[in-house]
Design a protein around this motif. Sequence first.
Motif, PDB file in Angstrom:
ATOM      1  N   ALA A   3       0.829  -1.202   0.000  1.00  0.00           N
ATOM      2  CA  ALA A   3       0.000   0.000   0.000  1.00  0.00           C
ATOM      3  C   ALA A   3       0.867   1.258   0.000  1.00  0.00           C
ATOM      4  CB  ALA A   3      -0.922  -0.002   1.219  1.00  0.00           C
ATOM      5  N   ASP A   4       2.018   1.196   0.675  1.00  0.00           N
ATOM      6  CA  ASP A   4       2.903   2.362   0.703  1.00  0.00           C
ATOM      7  C   ASP A   4       3.308   2.778  -0.705  1.00  0.00           C
ATOM      8  OD1 ASP A   4       2.774   2.276   3.422  1.00  0.00           O
ATOM      9  OD2 ASP A   4       4.765   1.419   3.731  1.00  0.00           O
ATOM     10  N   ALA A   5       3.546   1.801  -1.562  1.00  0.00           N
ATOM     11  CA  ALA A   5       3.952   2.114  -2.932  1.00  0.00           C
ATOM     12  C   ALA A   5       2.824   2.823  -3.673  1.00  0.00           C
ATOM     13  CB  ALA A   5       4.344   0.835  -3.662  1.00  0.00           C
ATOM     14  N   TRP A   6       1.591   2.336  -3.492  1.00  0.00           N
ATOM     15  CA  TRP A   6       0.449   2.968  -4.162  1.00  0.00           C
ATOM     16  C   TRP A   6       0.166   4.349  -3.588  1.00  0.00           C
ATOM     17  CZ3 TRP A   6      -1.936   1.727  -8.521  1.00  0.00           C
ATOM     18  CH2 TRP A   6      -1.667   0.465  -9.058  1.00  0.00           C
ATOM     19  N   ASP A   7       0.318   4.481  -2.291  1.00  0.00           N
ATOM     20  CA  ASP A   7       0.125   5.783  -1.657  1.00  0.00           C
ATOM     21  C   ASP A   7       1.107   6.800  -2.240  1.00  0.00           C
ATOM     22  OD1 ASP A   7      -0.901   7.521   0.571  1.00  0.00           O
ATOM     23  OD2 ASP A   7       1.182   7.391   1.214  1.00  0.00           O
ATOM     24  N   TYR A  26      -7.794   0.305  -6.575  1.00  0.00           N
ATOM     25  CA  TYR A  26      -6.974   1.473  -6.262  1.00  0.00           C
ATOM     26  C   TYR A  26      -7.115   2.552  -7.330  1.00  0.00           C
ATOM     27  CZ  TYR A  26      -4.650  -1.034  -2.429  1.00  0.00           C
ATOM     28  OH  TYR A  26      -4.373  -1.701  -1.262  1.00  0.00           O
ATOM     29  N   GLY A  27      -7.156   2.142  -8.595  1.00  0.00           N
ATOM     30  CA  GLY A  27      -7.315   3.124  -9.671  1.00  0.00           C
ATOM     31  C   GLY A  27      -8.613   3.903  -9.559  1.00  0.00           C
ATOM     32  N   LYS A  85      -4.837  19.322   6.643  1.00  0.00           N
ATOM     33  CA  LYS A  85      -3.694  18.689   5.975  1.00  0.00           C
ATOM     34  C   LYS A  85      -4.200  17.919   4.768  1.00  0.00           C
ATOM     35  CE  LYS A  85      -3.708  14.502   8.860  1.00  0.00           C
ATOM     36  NZ  LYS A  85      -2.928  13.629   9.774  1.00  0.00           N
ATOM     37  N   LEU A  86      -3.358  17.866   3.742  1.00  0.00           N
ATOM     38  CA  LEU A  86      -3.727  17.151   2.539  1.00  0.00           C
ATOM     39  C   LEU A  86      -3.965  15.676   2.838  1.00  0.00           C
ATOM     40  CD1 LEU A  86      -1.395  18.531  -0.300  1.00  0.00           C
ATOM     41  CD2 LEU A  86      -3.893  18.668  -0.197  1.00  0.00           C
ATOM     42  N   LEU A  87      -4.940  15.124   2.172  1.00  0.00           N
ATOM     43  CA  LEU A  87      -5.254  13.711   2.309  1.00  0.00           C
ATOM     44  C   LEU A  87      -4.126  12.870   1.722  1.00  0.00           C
ATOM     45  CD1 LEU A  87      -7.565  11.547   2.879  1.00  0.00           C
ATOM     46  CD2 LEU A  87      -8.024  11.721   0.422  1.00  0.00           C
ATOM     47  N   ARG A  88      -3.722  11.831   2.426  1.00  0.00           N
ATOM     48  CA  ARG A  88      -2.848  10.825   1.838  1.00  0.00           C
ATOM     49  C   ARG A  88      -3.723   9.811   1.109  1.00  0.00           C
ATOM     50  NH1 ARG A  88       2.444  11.810   1.249  1.00  0.00           N
ATOM     51  NH2 ARG A  88       2.355   9.679   0.448  1.00  0.00           N
ATOM     52  N   PRO A  89      -3.368   9.439  -0.104  1.00  0.00           N
ATOM     53  CA  PRO A  89      -4.181   8.457  -0.832  1.00  0.00           C
ATOM     54  C   PRO A  89      -4.461   7.194  -0.028  1.00  0.00           C
ATOM     55  CG  PRO A  89      -2.574   9.429  -2.311  1.00  0.00           C
ATOM     56  CD  PRO A  89      -2.272   9.961  -0.936  1.00  0.00           C
ATOM     57  N   ARG A 140     -10.544  -0.905   0.548  1.00  0.00           N
ATOM     58  CA  ARG A 140     -10.314  -2.266   1.044  1.00  0.00           C
ATOM     59  C   ARG A 140     -11.464  -2.746   1.923  1.00  0.00           C
ATOM     60  NH1 ARG A 140      -4.991  -0.253   1.204  1.00  0.00           N
ATOM     61  NH2 ARG A 140      -5.195   0.411   3.363  1.00  0.00           N
ATOM     62  N   GLU A 141     -12.050  -1.831   2.703  1.00  0.00           N
ATOM     63  CA  GLU A 141     -13.201  -2.217   3.523  1.00  0.00           C
ATOM     64  C   GLU A 141     -14.351  -2.695   2.644  1.00  0.00           C
ATOM     65  OE1 GLU A 141     -14.274   0.979   6.082  1.00  0.00           O
ATOM     66  OE2 GLU A 141     -12.351   1.022   7.144  1.00  0.00           O
ATOM     67  N   GLU A 142     -14.555  -2.033   1.529  1.00  0.00           N
ATOM     68  CA  GLU A 142     -15.622  -2.444   0.616  1.00  0.00           C
ATOM     69  C   GLU A 142     -15.345  -3.826   0.019  1.00  0.00           C
ATOM     70  OE1 GLU A 142     -18.635  -0.879  -0.101  1.00  0.00           O
ATOM     71  OE2 GLU A 142     -17.974   0.155   1.709  1.00  0.00           O
ATOM     72  N   ILE A 143     -14.070  -4.076  -0.312  1.00  0.00           N
ATOM     73  CA  ILE A 143     -13.712  -5.383  -0.864  1.00  0.00           C
ATOM     74  C   ILE A 143     -13.957  -6.478   0.172  1.00  0.00           C
ATOM     75  CG2 ILE A 143     -11.826  -6.787  -1.786  1.00  0.00           C
ATOM     76  CD1 ILE A 143     -12.734  -4.609  -3.625  1.00  0.00           C
ATOM     77  N   VAL A 144     -13.594  -6.195   1.406  1.00  0.00           N
ATOM     78  CA  VAL A 144     -13.803  -7.173   2.475  1.00  0.00           C
ATOM     79  C   VAL A 144     -15.282  -7.515   2.592  1.00  0.00           C
ATOM     80  CG1 VAL A 144     -13.800  -7.419   4.983  1.00  0.00           C
ATOM     81  CG2 VAL A 144     -11.722  -6.676   3.803  1.00  0.00           C
ATOM     82  N   ASP A 145     -16.146  -6.500   2.607  1.00  0.00           N
ATOM     83  CA  ASP A 145     -17.585  -6.761   2.699  1.00  0.00           C
ATOM     84  C   ASP A 145     -18.082  -7.578   1.508  1.00  0.00           C
ATOM     85  OD1 ASP A 145     -17.773  -5.426   5.084  1.00  0.00           O
ATOM     86  OD2 ASP A 145     -18.516  -3.546   4.224  1.00  0.00           O
ATOM     87  N   LEU A 146     -17.597  -7.238   0.327  1.00  0.00           N
ATOM     88  CA  LEU A 146     -18.035  -7.925  -0.888  1.00  0.00           C
ATOM     89  C   LEU A 146     -17.601  -9.384  -0.884  1.00  0.00           C
ATOM     90  CD1 LEU A 146     -19.376  -7.409  -3.705  1.00  0.00           C
ATOM     91  CD2 LEU A 146     -17.065  -7.053  -4.582  1.00  0.00           C
TER      92      LEU A 146
END
Length: 968
Positions: free
Chosen positions: A641-645, A735-736, A760-764, A772-778
Amino acid sequence: MSTKPRVLIEDWLPVAELGIESRRERGAASALPPLSFLHIWWARRPLVASAAVALAGVLPAWSEELAKAFPEAVELQDEAAYRRWLLHLVGIWGDPIIARRMYDVAVATGQRIPNPYTYKQAFRNAIPRTDIDLLHAVLIHTWGELPVIADPTAGGGSIPWAASRLGLPVVANDLNGVAASVLKAGVEIPATRGLDLLPELKKWGGILVNRVEERLKEYFPSGKAETVATYLYANAIPCPRTGRLVPLLPDKWLRKTAGKEAAVRMLTEYDGVELPEPIFEVALGRDVDKTDASTGTTARGKAISPYDNLIIDGDDIKQAAQTGQMKQVLYAVAIRKPSGERTFRAPNQTDLDAIAAAEAKYAEVKDLWLATGILPSEEIPDLIPKHEIRPYGLTFWTDMFTPRMALVHGTFVEEFAGLVSDVRDALGDLADPVLFELALMQGKALNYNSRLASWHVSKQVMRSVFERHDFSFKWTFAEFEGATALYAWCLDQLLAAYGGIARLLDETGASTSDLEDRLPREVTVLQGSGASLALPDGAVTHVCMDPPYYDNVMYAELADFFYVWEKRTLGRLVPEYFRDALTDKDNEAVANIARFLTMGKRRQELADLDYETKMTSIFAECRRVLSGDGVLSVMFTHKKADAWDTLGMGLLQAGFTIETSWPVNTEMESGLHIRALNSAQSTIMLVCRKREDRTSDVKVYLDDIEQEIRRAAREAATRYQHDGIEGVDLLLSTYGPTLSVISRSWPVYSSTPDEDGRDKLLRPEDALALAREEIVDLRRSRLVGKAAKVDTLTDFVLLAWDTFAAREFPFDTARLLALAVGGLDIDTLERAKVVSKSAGKVTLLSPSERVRRGGDSNAPGVRPEAASFDYIIDAVDTTLYIAEHDGMPAAKRFLDKHGYTNEAGFISTLQGLVNAMPRTKLKGEWVVPEAGRLDILCTLYFPDVILPEATDVATLVEDKPEALFEME
């Protein structure tokens, strides 16, 4: 015509077809595209995926207007035909989905069938001139001219090569001088010179090889009854107690083929006399003692002395190496007899005398060669920990070679230098392209003739230095016969690779009426930072890039191995590529902690920030050179996730919106149908446009767009799940779309202020966590058949099996999954005896490993005597534990006692587990034993649980699908 044409990739990309063809392109190492054999570069993209993304980023989306503009072109008359045409343009001339389905059925049933792929791999198909002409006409109609495609971090050249093949103007840039050389040799020269260069390469390459051979043959003698192919060595140190030499052998095998076994015997005494260092004999066939052959003198960084059978600590080994006491001992020689038989023999005095003569010659010329720039004089710099090999006495780059190896490589450098004037006098403006390609022979020779190269016992071939993407010290290593074999082989490899590359280019778009009428191609290779391109503003229509993946590969560190030698050959032709002592690591966009080793615990944080800053600068430069209506496409493969962030933040800060994304499964499949530990199999294609300035001054916070993020993630996951994307890749596929939502509203602020109370600016990553929470529910709903949660520990186990399909998986992804399941952390899971953790890995514990005893009897885990359970997974694992140790009837009594046979949550969990666990057998034995016990348990006592079909992989051949086909 629209001022901002909508391009095809914004609406559609054939992800399923590209995934299958990308894996097919890499399905056999011997059948890779010829670009892969010219010179090693790490993490090349598949050509078919590169071609599709490059092309779909400039082709317009289909429209009726487009069809009317080309009424005679049947390929453009409807959307379906247009999409089929894209597949045709990238070489997919069959139906990979149907072929793959047939293959999967054959695998599942063990049938032998005719090869379902009735067409060649996509990169092998030459696109006809009629298609190229229509393509160019469509592009000129759309953009007013042929669009320029640029790759600012071009590396091994897949993207520029694929675009250039279709006749599109290409700019390929890389910071690394080795990579820029690969781009010039693999893209620019074959695109502009084609097969015309091949006769001169054969001629002058032969001259160069003969000159090297004449100078070296006295140092590589072969007898009349044999031809030496390979010398096998062991590194050796003095025993700290006896002073006698200990060869560091992991084992003594040379070949394990049944009936043709070969191994060495190590003798520490002869005729009753103790030897100061061992001598070796070679045993063949039935004479091989398999127990002795499998017994070595080193394992796990330590050694055992054959003289007193006591341990030699790893630190003692390193100390000996650093003080110059490590020697290299020849223990076997691979030979070829006149009959063609390949076998082995023990070293003889002729071999040892030749090595001594080579060492004497090297000592004679070494100082002169260092002074005149023939030999590298550079020291090995600080490396990331997994690359650090200096503890084994390797201080200078030349230390990676024995004296005889260094003599061989130095002789090539000297002979190449002498050849330059001869070729220039004879060939004029053709000379430098010929010399450039010939210089690449050196890279092949270095990779296969070093103390880091080794002998592959199973395949009976040399294993290269970069079998993996790192430096790895070898206890034993192999030396190529350096006079007659090494450079002759390198020339053959060069001619095959260059010829294959040039032939694919020459045949694509060739005129059917005039074979000399090649498709004109325009390729510009730049060497420099991707943050400072030598291009004017707005000059590029499509920036198509495959950027460095965070900390996946330290390209500059690895490339130094070649750089220090190639600056003395290629550097004579393009000195601007090799101006520095070593590769430029200060400006390389990777998260390299070696640059921050003095910063202690902050080194990873600083490396991450450095990577983000550099990627932001590169993306900002992409924005500058991109036309107002241009497209940026970014290919990215990383599980962290750090890489995508970091990547996401770079794109957002550089001024881009993410319009859409496509997951394409481009990576090799892992064996036995079980996903590999660290695998993110899909490359995510992000499609971006320049962001227009916002007109509103109203600040946007994460809370404002949270529901939109969740909706986008769920819709994407549902769509990609339907397309067969699963596991870690399903997480990545969202993620996209998540970044897309953020980018449209950027700048977006965190819902939590900083420590001073300011926005402060949002970190992706904060938004990706929602996805990820949505994927877990799905996925939970899919596994247990309903959306309701069970409990957090049970959810984690279900979703870990579903996501990784393996007991062991990466710590980082496990941490993110635990958070998404219900705010858990790995420490909590470890205390609950759900997992164990070690060295970047997390392992799901088996029921037997989860047993609680004594004072822990009330904690989560397996407790056969418990009156009740707070977590359903504990009850399930206790049932399985009892079944394993006391039998199924005892398990049934436990179930009846607790009323689980009719308990909905328990039954739902069983259904989820059988859906999530790999139902795979190997030779009739369950790969995951719990899956087998669950199978029996549900069959006997839970008839409502639907059991998916199990697969026995005993008959499958890993990574060799052709073994299932009747090849014509």
